[in-house]
Design an enzyme around this catalytic site. Structure first.
Site, PDB file in Angstrom:
ATOM      1  N   CYS A 191       0.815  -1.215   0.000  1.00 13.43           N
ATOM      2  CA  CYS A 191       0.000   0.000   0.000  1.00 13.43           C
ATOM      3  C   CYS A 191       0.850   1.268   0.000  1.00 13.43           C
ATOM      4  CB  CYS A 191      -0.942   0.001   1.190  1.00 13.43           C
ATOM      5  SG  CYS A 191      -1.983  -1.462   1.215  1.00 13.43           S
ATOM      6  N   HIS A 235      -9.393   3.237  -1.171  1.00 14.84           N
ATOM      7  CA  HIS A 235      -8.000   2.812  -1.052  1.00 14.84           C
ATOM      8  C   HIS A 235      -7.569   1.992  -2.272  1.00 14.84           C
ATOM      9  CE1 HIS A 235      -4.263   1.638   0.603  1.00 14.84           C
ATOM     10  NE2 HIS A 235      -4.628   0.605   1.320  1.00 14.84           N
TER      11      HIS A 235
END
Lengths: 379, 379
Positions: free
Chosen positions: B80, B323
């Site tokens: 991420c 996200h």
């Protein structure tokens, strides 16, 4: 920029290891490189890992296996040039004074992912219409034959030489001498390319420890200096584009020669991107080893053999050593460093002092390559 | 090292766009960033692209769409934190004098790949036994409740605030105000974490043009300077490890504060990695915004609201903005740069001068994170 040196290298055998995890394959090469360099794992300040299909955080997973944590780690992808990108950023970290000891890893495990040709992506219109790697290189071969009178035997000779070299390389995937006849009579993949003129997908890993001048002196290792590092994407296709020329290879190698202050005539050993036999033949020309159109003569006169003008792919190259995509660039570094150190036994290039690695990555619709990396190493 | 500045930013709306190719999503953000910077695409010298699941040569495929070729391009992966890694290397390329104009891209298309929780890899023993992200953060929440008397309402308050902020962000995925009650009564994912306290997988892209001091002056843009850039992997787990502390966040932020010559009390705006509501609460402590154990009080007293001591996740954060893994870090940079420029309309943080981005990537068995990136931006 400061000087940067390769202090240690490691490499697994390339082959098919479906029973091993990618982190274990990577850790084997890293441990060998660390031991070879003589550094303590705790001294490694930054680590880069090149791979194309290993999934998320491969670098972290490999280094966790051997207790390295907390440092900067980045995974890098540039298709088949991914390992070379990792090596370049290890070089940059040292050359820019960010760190004294940096690790570059290349790793891939393809045996459980891809059988045969890499399929086109669904957004790759040209690929879906058949412009995949074997077809591209078959067109290059056809065009070279048309423009320069090159024969299929010349391409086969490249494969013959590389298979011959691999017999002497215990870390190569295929270690069997093949005759030119056997190569030409193997199944046609995309005419005029036959099976034994194609590289094979493989699993494997290679790694290098790159250090500063201060550190290489402290380690007391033979200093193998990174004299040039160039990475670029291919140029856009243009109207007068010549299918037999890799512009990115021409540009990257010219910039690397300038950076290192040498010419192609100074090279003793080269590991280049022979994904197909024809690729090596045209890269003789692209790298400036011979004039345009004379690649066939170059191989015919055995000038790229281990005892020729310049040993090209003494390891066996992608054709015989195998091609674990993300590991290939660092596998090339492994071979060149061991050649410069004189560690290559039966396949040793006599008194090798200057070496070059050349890796091509991918091919994007409308571009001739996604990435081209050239490194020059000097002892 | 030289100074480096953000000259332009671009960002798609985050959401689910199953009908779009990843290269088109990326190109939209890149074009906006280039136009915002006022540079000519031909001036871009190097490009980095962070993504986790886009396949090979995503950077090349995106830039080919808009006619950029031949330059150095590298794809970067740190789970991420991939977009933040790309941003860091754009910063380094300028700071180390490699280039004057560098592009950083973050992009992801998850809608056709992952539904819900990211499944564990087959070499992740702990993951296979259930230690996946929601369970990890549920354990962190439970431990925080036990050690410091934090209540589930405190976690829900974080999610309430971020959803409230996202209502004012036209590029956020979810733009609906939710009450604390609605948040607590949403389906339990892993007790005490409920659905509306989890971030959502998304598609999207963000990009930034990073330039040298010479170039920012020439462009006549408000100079947003990158005052600190830190990237590190998590530390190994140790005997006395405290589950409520992210050591990599503590270490990276302390190094960043030192590099920038500021303290947490100087921050006006923060975009941090609120993958779950509990994450934001513990990161108040990890980033030094409040003492250890006082995260609950910090949100209760609304100190992280847009008009509080420091606006945390004014964009809506991962919880509401969405996200798209590899795009998230550059999405954070987009928000902070627009806040420092005073471009954020209804969600503008008054007179914002100093901003911080914080991204966490992955989690490796035995490590508390695969990557942690902290950047400090100053106008």
């Amino acid at each position: 920029m400061s000087c940067a040196f390769v202090a240690g290298v490691g490499m697994t055998r390339f082959g098919r290891f479906p029973e091993r995890f990618i982190k274990d394959i990577g850790a084997e090469a890293v441990l060998e490189a660390i031991r070879d360099a003589g550094v303590n794992p705790a001294e490694i300040e930054v680590a880069y890992c090149g791979h194309t299909r290993g999934g998320s955080t491969v670098c972290q997973r490999i280094l966790n296996e051997i207790g390295i944590s907390g440092i900067e780690m980045v995974n890098m992808e540039d298709a088949c040039a991914s390992g070379s990108a990792a090596f370049r950023y290890a070089y940059l970290a040292v050359a820019n004074g960010m760190a004294d000891v940096v690790l570059a890893i290349g790793v891939e495990k393809l045996s459980d992912k891809i059988k045969g040709v890499i399929p086109p992506r669904k957004d790759d219109l040209e690929g879906l219409f058949g412009r995949i790697m074997p077809s591209v290189f078959a067109m290059i071969a056809k065009r070279h034959m048309y423009q320069y009178g090159t024969k299929v035997e010349h391409f086969a000779l490249v494969s013959y030489k590389n298979h011959l070299n691999a017999v002497k390389n215990p870390r190569a995937m295929y270690r069997k001498e093949l005759s030119v006849e056997e190569i030409l009579n193997s199944p046609v993949i995309c005419e005029p390319i036959t099976l034994y003129q194609c590289t094979a997908n493989a699993d494997g890993a290679a790694a290098a420890v790159v250090v500063s001048e201060r550190k290489i002196k402290q380690l007391g290792k033979l200093p193998v200096r990174i004299a040039a590092s160039v990475l670029c994407a291919g140029g856009a296709r243009v109207e007068d584009w010549d299918y037999t020329v890799s512009l990115s290879t021409v540009n990257a190698s010219r910039r690397a020669y300038e950076e290192a202050g040498i010419g192609p005539e100074d090279l003793d050993v080269i590991e280049l991107h022979d994904c197909f036999s024809v690729a090596e033949l045209v890269h003789y020309e692209n790298l400036g080893l011979c004039p345009k159109g004379e690649g066939a003569r170059f191989i015919e006169e055995k000038r790229s053999y281990i005892n020729g003008d310049v040993a090209v792919n003494p390891s066996g190259g992608l054709l015989s050593k195998g091609h674990p995509l993300g590991a290939t660039g660092l596998g090339q570094v492994y071979e060149v460093v061991q050649q410069l150190r004189g560690n290559c036994g039966e396949r040793q290039v006599e008194n090798a002092r200057v070496g070059l690695t050349h890796t091509m990555g991918g091919g994007v619709s409308g571009l001739e390559s996604g990435a081209c990396a050239v490194h020059i190493l000097v002892r």
